[in-house]
Scaffold this motif. Structure first.
Motif, PDB file in Angstrom:
ATOM      1  N   GLY A   1       0.828  -1.212   0.000  1.00  0.00           N
ATOM      2  CA  GLY A   1       0.000   0.000   0.000  1.00  0.00           C
ATOM      3  C   GLY A   1       0.857   1.255   0.000  1.00  0.00           C
ATOM      4  N   ASN A   2       0.189   2.417  -0.093  1.00  0.00           N
ATOM      5  CA  ASN A   2       0.901   3.691  -0.046  1.00  0.00           C
ATOM      6  C   ASN A   2       1.098   4.105   1.408  1.00  0.00           C
ATOM      7  N   ALA A   3       1.930   3.347   2.154  1.00  0.00           N
ATOM      8  CA  ALA A   3       2.126   3.648   3.574  1.00  0.00           C
ATOM      9  C   ALA A   3       3.118   4.797   3.739  1.00  0.00           C
TER      10      ALA A   3
ATOM     11  N   CYS B   1       5.526   2.912 -14.062  1.00  0.00           N
ATOM     12  CA  CYS B   1       4.981   3.887 -13.099  1.00  0.00           C
ATOM     13  C   CYS B   1       4.349   5.082 -13.801  1.00  0.00           C
ATOM     14  N   ILE B   2       3.682   5.911 -13.002  1.00  0.00           N
ATOM     15  CA  ILE B   2       2.950   7.053 -13.560  1.00  0.00           C
ATOM     16  C   ILE B   2       3.900   8.077 -14.181  1.00  0.00           C
ATOM     17  N   ILE B   3       5.096   8.224 -13.631  1.00  0.00           N
ATOM     18  CA  ILE B   3       5.996   9.246 -14.189  1.00  0.00           C
ATOM     19  C   ILE B   3       6.949   8.664 -15.238  1.00  0.00           C
TER      20      ILE B   3
ATOM     21  N   ILE C   1       4.384   0.620  -5.021  1.00  0.00           N
ATOM     22  CA  ILE C   1       3.966   0.030  -6.297  1.00  0.00           C
ATOM     23  C   ILE C   1       3.310   1.141  -7.097  1.00  0.00           C
ATOM     24  N   SER C   2       3.838   1.420  -8.257  1.00  0.00           N
ATOM     25  CA  SER C   2       3.246   2.479  -9.063  1.00  0.00           C
ATOM     26  C   SER C   2       2.768   1.959 -10.403  1.00  0.00           C
ATOM     27  N   GLY C   3       1.700   2.576 -10.866  1.00  0.00           N
ATOM     28  CA  GLY C   3       1.192   2.220 -12.195  1.00  0.00           C
ATOM     29  C   GLY C   3      -0.306   2.010 -12.196  1.00  0.00           C
ATOM     30  N   GLY C   4      -0.917   2.233 -11.019  1.00  0.00           N
ATOM     31  CA  GLY C   4      -2.369   2.110 -10.944  1.00  0.00           C
ATOM     32  C   GLY C   4      -2.820   0.679 -11.175  1.00  0.00           C
ATOM     33  N   GLU C   5      -4.110   0.539 -11.434  1.00  0.00           N
ATOM     34  CA  GLU C   5      -4.710  -0.799 -11.592  1.00  0.00           C
ATOM     35  C   GLU C   5      -4.124  -1.531 -12.794  1.00  0.00           C
TER      36      GLU C   5
ATOM     37  N   VAL D   1      10.907   6.310  -1.259  1.00  0.00           N
ATOM     38  CA  VAL D   1      11.129   6.577  -2.684  1.00  0.00           C
ATOM     39  C   VAL D   1       9.792   6.653  -3.427  1.00  0.00           C
ATOM     40  N   LYS D   2       8.830   5.814  -3.048  1.00  0.00           N
ATOM     41  CA  LYS D   2       7.503   5.900  -3.679  1.00  0.00           C
ATOM     42  C   LYS D   2       6.846   7.243  -3.360  1.00  0.00           C
ATOM     43  N   MET D   3       7.041   7.698  -2.125  1.00  0.00           N
ATOM     44  CA  MET D   3       6.478   8.992  -1.735  1.00  0.00           C
ATOM     45  C   MET D   3       7.045  10.105  -2.620  1.00  0.00           C
ATOM     46  N   VAL D   4       8.364  10.104  -2.802  1.00  0.00           N
ATOM     47  CA  VAL D   4       8.967  11.153  -3.635  1.00  0.00           C
ATOM     48  C   VAL D   4       8.526  10.982  -5.095  1.00  0.00           C
ATOM     49  N   HIS D   5       8.383   9.736  -5.531  1.00  0.00           N
ATOM     50  CA  HIS D   5       7.827   9.495  -6.875  1.00  0.00           C
ATOM     51  C   HIS D   5       6.501  10.252  -7.015  1.00  0.00           C
ATOM     52  N   ASN D   6       5.654  10.134  -6.009  1.00  0.00           N
ATOM     53  CA  ASN D   6       4.355  10.798  -6.091  1.00  0.00           C
ATOM     54  C   ASN D   6       4.496  12.317  -6.046  1.00  0.00           C
ATOM     55  N   GLY D   7       5.453  12.820  -5.274  1.00  0.00           N
ATOM     56  CA  GLY D   7       5.704  14.267  -5.257  1.00  0.00           C
ATOM     57  C   GLY D   7       6.082  14.742  -6.654  1.00  0.00           C
ATOM     58  N   ILE D   8       6.967  13.987  -7.292  1.00  0.00           N
ATOM     59  CA  ILE D   8       7.379  14.339  -8.658  1.00  0.00           C
ATOM     60  C   ILE D   8       6.191  14.214  -9.606  1.00  0.00           C
ATOM     61  N   GLU D   9       5.359  13.207  -9.365  1.00  0.00           N
ATOM     62  CA  GLU D   9       4.141  13.033 -10.172  1.00  0.00           C
ATOM     63  C   GLU D   9       3.262  14.288 -10.063  1.00  0.00           C
ATOM     64  N   TYR D  10       3.084  14.802  -8.848  1.00  0.00           N
ATOM     65  CA  TYR D  10       2.289  16.030  -8.665  1.00  0.00           C
ATOM     66  C   TYR D  10       2.922  17.178  -9.456  1.00  0.00           C
ATOM     67  N   ALA D  11       4.255  17.304  -9.373  1.00  0.00           N
ATOM     68  CA  ALA D  11       4.931  18.415 -10.051  1.00  0.00           C
ATOM     69  C   ALA D  11       4.779  18.283 -11.564  1.00  0.00           C
TER      70      ALA D  11
ATOM     71  N   GLU E   1      -8.122  17.190  -6.295  1.00  0.00           N
ATOM     72  CA  GLU E   1      -8.106  16.481  -5.010  1.00  0.00           C
ATOM     73  C   GLU E   1      -6.763  15.795  -4.804  1.00  0.00           C
ATOM     74  N   GLN E   2      -6.561  15.236  -3.633  1.00  0.00           N
ATOM     75  CA  GLN E   2      -5.311  14.531  -3.363  1.00  0.00           C
ATOM     76  C   GLN E   2      -5.514  13.577  -2.201  1.00  0.00           C
ATOM     77  N   LYS E   3      -4.778  12.461  -2.284  1.00  0.00           N
ATOM     78  CA  LYS E   3      -4.878  11.496  -1.192  1.00  0.00           C
ATOM     79  C   LYS E   3      -3.809  11.712  -0.143  1.00  0.00           C
ATOM     80  N   GLY E   4      -2.782  12.454  -0.453  1.00  0.00           N
ATOM     81  CA  GLY E   4      -1.862  12.825   0.618  1.00  0.00           C
ATOM     82  C   GLY E   4      -0.386  12.543   0.429  1.00  0.00           C
ATOM     83  N   THR E   5      -0.027  11.740  -0.580  1.00  0.00           N
ATOM     84  CA  THR E   5       1.400  11.412  -0.700  1.00  0.00           C
ATOM     85  C   THR E   5       2.247  12.610  -1.136  1.00  0.00           C
TER      86      THR E   5
ATOM     87  N   ALA F   1      -0.968  24.306  -5.260  1.00  0.00           N
ATOM     88  CA  ALA F   1      -1.883  24.630  -6.360  1.00  0.00           C
ATOM     89  C   ALA F   1      -3.153  23.790  -6.247  1.00  0.00           C
ATOM     90  N   ARG F   2      -2.981  22.511  -5.837  1.00  0.00           N
ATOM     91  CA  ARG F   2      -4.179  21.672  -5.653  1.00  0.00           C
ATOM     92  C   ARG F   2      -5.015  22.214  -4.497  1.00  0.00           C
ATOM     93  N   SER F   3      -4.349  22.582  -3.396  1.00  0.00           N
ATOM     94  CA  SER F   3      -5.175  23.062  -2.267  1.00  0.00           C
ATOM     95  C   SER F   3      -5.857  24.370  -2.623  1.00  0.00           C
TER      96      SER F   3
HETATM   97  C1  6PG Z   1       0.911   5.585  -8.686  1.00  0.00           C
HETATM   98  C2  6PG Z   1       0.102   6.716  -8.117  1.00  0.00           C
HETATM   99  C3  6PG Z   1      -0.855   6.283  -7.065  1.00  0.00           C
HETATM  100  C4  6PG Z   1      -1.587   7.435  -6.392  1.00  0.00           C
HETATM  101  C5  6PG Z   1      -2.570   8.117  -7.265  1.00  0.00           C
HETATM  102  C6  6PG Z   1      -3.488   9.092  -6.560  1.00  0.00           C
HETATM  103  O1  6PG Z   1       2.127   5.716  -8.612  1.00  0.00           O
HETATM  104  O2  6PG Z   1       0.360   4.609  -9.204  1.00  0.00           O
HETATM  105  O3  6PG Z   1       0.981   7.646  -7.551  1.00  0.00           O
HETATM  106  O4  6PG Z   1      -0.119   5.589  -6.109  1.00  0.00           O
HETATM  107  O5  6PG Z   1      -2.273   6.947  -5.319  1.00  0.00           O
HETATM  108  O6  6PG Z   1      -1.890   8.780  -8.285  1.00  0.00           O
HETATM  109  O7  6PG Z   1      -2.808  10.145  -5.975  1.00  0.00           O
HETATM  110  P1  6PG Z   1      -3.569  11.476  -5.518  1.00  0.00           P
HETATM  111  O8  6PG Z   1      -4.961  11.105  -5.188  1.00  0.00           O
HETATM  112  O9  6PG Z   1      -2.830  11.977  -4.328  1.00  0.00           O
HETATM  113  O10 6PG Z   1      -3.509  12.392  -6.697  1.00  0.00           O
END
Ligand code: 6PG
Length: 478
Positions: free
Chosen positions: A101-103, A366-368, A127-131, A182-192, A259-263, A287-289
């Protein structure tokens, strides 16, 4: 016991991961709190490989070959602790629990420590890449002990995405919380990345005068060049989509509150603690907030903006090319910041993370994922101790070549009243790093003035204080 690996928690991510293992020839034990999901998975996809449906935790554990490998795919937070509490007493020395999970990496550090005392190896795994990635090949970022990777790595390497050169998109990231960090920073970069793409779109529309359909075409073209990436590709798809109900561009009917889930937020909170300037990532989170403050935005709508003619004449024929330069340069900066944070985390927690390997396993799944990551891998392969990505000669050259357009685009945005927090924060970071002198010296003077906080000098060693309230003589404060 016949199962090579087990998955507990069979929501979409868990089911898809289980199917991915099975499709690669592994026997997979399945467990879910309510057995209906287990049965449904076997009914619908049982022909994809060998599954062992378990109805109780005891049956599940008994189905696993030793050392047992048990993947937990439940909601991050308390549910993860609950599952660990349920399964840990059933396990033996050397068994491995994998949390996919995204712990938060601090939770992972705690869980690893607690389980280590019981002889159980805990692997917090990004784990990145969604479903879709979970099913067809994600990028996988496992932390934990060397022993755990010896047992688990070969399986992960089979189910992970493969980069274009065939390398599996997984590697042992480092001890305890390194994988989730590292997954957390991946998501930070994903946001950017997402924010920068959004700004490029906004500029092309507001300043360049292009329609969403045309911008989709521009993104498609960009996707054949150095910006080639999953996020650019799907952006083109989203922009080309028309809302069936109204016939309007889809992007015009969706509520503009991200929106955002928090990573992404965790990335910035952690960066603040580590003292790492991730301004581009922070602006993306802010910017999201900001977008979500609907009342504040409504109350501010009548604030004066630039005169209408501020926009006219700015959209030269090559405006889109200039935006591409600005986007690319800003992207180099956000990756520079993200990799700086990984380096800082690695130093702070003794993880010994190989930055080049991180870029390599983000090339697929992964997403990025992006062609760009090959360049980062090459940069770190060439010099593993690179102080910053910007110190790589190729990136330095590219950003140097992009900077005039980058500045022009930010200037056009400012003049036209289009918010570009990502582009401009990245540019400010670049200029601050380049600066011969920063006004930080003045900040130090102010601190010393009002609080006797002392300062160092550039011309000699020591710590000093000026007697601001009296003679203004400098005294040794060391
Ligand atoms: C991934 C994504 C995933 C993340 C979603 C939603 O690498 O597959 O990062 O883990 O949960 O992208 O993120 P937000 O809801 O925070 O935009």
């Amino acid at each position: 016991a016949t199962a090579d690996i087990g998955v507990t928690g069979l929501a979409v991510m868990g089911s898809n991961l289980a199917r991915n293992f099975a499709r690669h020839g592994f026997t997979v034990a399945l467990h879910n709190r309510t057995t209906a999901k287990t049965t449904a998975l076997v009914d619908e996809h049982g022909d994809e490989g060998d599954f062992v449906a378990a109805h109780t935790p005891e049956e599940f554990v008994a189905a696993l070959k030793r050392p047992r490998r048990l993947v937990v795919m439940v909601k991050a937070g308390d549910p993860t602790d609950a599952v660990i509490r349920e399964f840990a007493p059933l396990l033996e020395d050397g068994d491995v629990i994998i949390d996919g999970g995204n712990a938060h990496f601090e939770d992972t550090r705690r869980r690893e420590r607690e389980l280590r005392d019981q002889g159980i190896h805990f692997v917090g795994t990004g784990i990145s890449g969604g479903e879709e990635g979970a099913l067809n090949g994600p990028s996988i970022m496992p932390g934990g002990s060397e022993h755990s990777y010896e047992s688990l790595g070969p399986l992960l390497e089979r189910i992970a995405a493969k980069a274009k050169d065939g390398t599996p998109c997984t590697t042992h990231i480092g001890p305890d919380g390194a994988g989730h960090f590292v997954k957390m920073v991946h998501n930070g970069i994903e946001y950017a990345d997402m924010q920068l793409i959004a700004e490029a779109y906004d500029l092309l529309r507001a300043v360049g005068g292009y329609t969403p359909e045309q911008i989709s075409g521009i993104f498609r073209t960009w996707n054949t060049g150095r910006l080639d990436s999953y996020l650019i590709e799907i952006t083109a798809e989203v922009l080309a989509h028309t809302d069936a109900a109204t016939g309007r561009p889809f992007v015009d009917v969706v509520a503009d509150e991200a929106e955002q889930k928090g990573t992404g937020r965790w990335t910035v909170q952690t960066a603040l603690d580590l003292g790492v300037p991730v301004s581009g990532i922070a602006e993306a989170v802010f910017a999201r907030s900001l977008s979500g403050h609907a009342d504040l935005r409504a109350a501010s709508r009548d604030l004066p903006g630039p005169h209408a003619d501020a926009l006219s004449g700015r959209a030269a024929a090559d405006f889109a090319d200039r935006v591409e330069q600005a986007l690319y340069a800003s992207k180099i900066v956000s990756y520079t910041q993200g990799f700086h944070q990984i380096q800082a985390g690695s130093d702070a927690y003794d993880w010994d993370i190989d930055l080049g390997r991180i870029a390599a396993i983000w090339r697929g799944g992964c997403i990025i994922r992006a062609a760009f990551l090959d360049r980062i891998t090459a940069a770190y392969d060439g010099s593993p101790d690179l102080p910053s990505l910007l110190s790589d000669p190729r990136f330095a050259e590219e950003i140097g070549a992009a900077q005039d357009d980058w500045r022009a685009v930010v200037a056009a945005a400012v003049a036209g009243g289009v918010p570009v927090p990502g582009f401009s924060a990245a540019l400010a970071y670049y200029d601050a790093l380049r600066a011969e002198r920063l006004p930080a010296a003045l900040t130090q003077g102010q601190r010393d003035f009002f609080g006797a906080h002392t300062y160092r000098r550039g011309d000699r060693e020591g710590v000093f204080h000026t007697l601001w309230g009296g003679s203004r003589d400098e005294v040794d404060a060391g």
